[in-house]
Design an enzyme around this catalytic site. Structure first.
Site, short mmCIF file in Angstrom:
data_model
loop_
_atom_site.label_atom_id
_atom_site.label_comp_id
_atom_site.label_asym_id
_atom_site.label_seq_id
_atom_site.Cartn_x
_atom_site.Cartn_y
_atom_site.Cartn_z
CB VAL A 180 -0.97 0.00 1.20
CG1 VAL A 180 -1.89 1.21 1.13
CG2 VAL A 180 -1.80 -1.27 1.21
CG ASP A 181 3.87 2.47 3.04
OD1 ASP A 181 3.48 3.62 3.25
OD2 ASP A 181 4.08 1.65 3.95
CE1 TYR A 182 7.74 0.85 -5.65
CE2 TYR A 182 5.77 0.41 -6.94
CZ TYR A 182 7.12 0.71 -6.88
OH TYR A 182 7.84 0.88 -8.03
N GLY A 185 2.85 5.75 -3.06
CA GLY A 185 3.95 6.50 -3.63
C GLY A 185 3.73 6.78 -5.11
#
Length: 408
Positions: A180-182, A185
């Site tokens: 989810v972070d990626y 981003g």
């Protein structure tokens, strides 16, 4: 060779941990000058997220770990205590000459420092100000903090990930990496690039971009969540089974596993021939894809028995000849030993002060006219403080004084 796509764009980056830093790294790869602001002494929280760390040439403990290294190349590191008035003034001075201001503080935190969007817009009306948070700038959860796994759970991703009900180990499961972070981003980068385009080409003004992990994970569930929106039913966990063409999933072979996806009826017929069971292709239960979906457990069990008869390499070769999508289940050593991965240059090396041939994963974009050829190592904490402060008019004596006061 042309300049990189974002040459001339200047970014001040107050993001930490992963989603924001990944976006800033992507933009830095594309040629933007990225000035990363870190806390004096500790730096980005990611630096303390545990081993492995690079080996310091002098054997000292350090804060250059894999978590930090994966998201901070092609940046300058400047240490500033933004809780101090002098530190806040430094940020404002840098922001005056920037195109983009990135931050991932809790909603409202930067307002008390005079570093919120409205404050920065007063000194730089054209600024693209991007806020990356867990739950967004509005809504009842806006003040909450959160990390990737929380959003995998709350956004529904874990509910459709893991072993099927009734199998050993069944239940919601987290995706391995901080996916989810990626994805956040990437959304952050898309938002910033869109705002820059609007400002330059459409004659638009600067603006505030609100990107959050919770929105991102829900949107990323695409056809899975659309199933619910169409019929009101949440799709079940399917383990490694595919969710379109059938049969699809991981099959154990004589010496390992492979992933197979039979995407249409023609591929099914050819797969049956490869398996030595052409009669399956004319069985009324398996004739069309919808038939195979309806009898999924049966056809998967039949296929499983056939794949056990030969090693992975045999099946991969035969299926490739038949034009059926498949692949081995690789670990990272096998990934980077793969000749295709090597031919694509996915592994790049940079000259880091602690490791002259530090390996990183390259940016996934490939341009014909503006190729990304320069990868600079993730900076040591505060490595560029003097240079950047000098560029905004701070002389050596003033810099010394700020260091003594622990502002920088």
């Amino acid at each position: 060779m042309s300049a990189l796509p974002l040459s001339g764009i200047k970014i001040i980056d107050l993001t930490r941990v992963l989603a924001g830093p990944l976006s800033a790294q992507m933009l830095g790869d594309l040629g933007a000058e990225v000035i990363k602001i870190e806390r004096p002494g500790g730096g980005d929280d990611a630096r303390a997220f545990g081993p492995p760390y690079l080996a310091d040439p002098e054997g000292k403990a350090n804060n250059n770990n894999s978590f930090y290294l994966c998201a901070n190349r092609n940046k300058k590191s400047v240490t500033v205590n933004i809780a101090s008035p002098e530190g806040q003034e430094i940020i404002r001075e840098i922001a005056k000459g920037c195109d983009v201001f990135m931050e991932n503080y809790k909603v409202g935190d930067l307002k008390r420092y005079g570093l919120d969007y409205e404050s920065i817009r007063k000194i730089n009306p054209g600024i693209i100000y991007c806020s990356v948070t867990g739950f967004g700038q509005t809504g009842p959860y806006a003040p909450r903090a959160g990390y990737d796994a929380i959003f995998q759970a709350m956004g529904g991703l874990m509910s459709v990930t893991g072993h099927m009900d009734g199998e050993p180990g069944a239940g919601p499961m987290k995706v391995g990496p901080s996916i989810v972070d990626y994805m956040t981003g990437m959304n952050t980068s898309i938002g910033i690039l869109s705002a820059l385009y609007h400002r330059k080409v459409n004659g638009g003004a600067g603006q505030h971009i609100d990107v959050c992990l919770f929105d991102t994970v829900i949107a990323s569930l695409s056809h899975y969540v659309q199933i619910y929106l169409v019929n009101g039913k949440s799709p079940p966990r399917r383990g490694t089974w595919g969710n379109g063409g059938m049969p699809a999933g991981v099959f154990r072979c004589a010496d390992g596993e492979l992933m197979l996806v039979v995407g249409n009826d023609g591929q099914f017929q050819r797969t049956c021939t490869v398996l030595g069971a052409p009669e399956l292709a004319t069985d009324p239960k398996f004739l069309k894809n919808n038939d195979r979906v309806a009898h999924g457990k049966e056809i998967m069990a039949i296929f499983a028995g056939h794949f056990l008869k030969n090693p992975v390499a045999y099946w991969l070769e035969e299926l490739e000849k038949a034009g059926v999508p498949c692949g081995p289940v690789n670990d990272f050593a096998q990934v980077f030993a793969d000749p295709h991965v090597q031919s694509r240059g996915m592994r790049v090396t940079v000259n880091h002060p602690f490791e002259p041939n530090l390996s990183l994963v390259r940016n996934a974009l490939t341009f014909s006219e503006t190729p990304i050829t320069e990868y600079r190592a993730p900076p040591l904490l505060g490595a560029d403080t003097d240079e950047v402060l000098s560029s905004i008019g701070y002389d050596a004596e003033k810099v010394r004084g700020l260091k003594e006061k622990k502002v920088i």
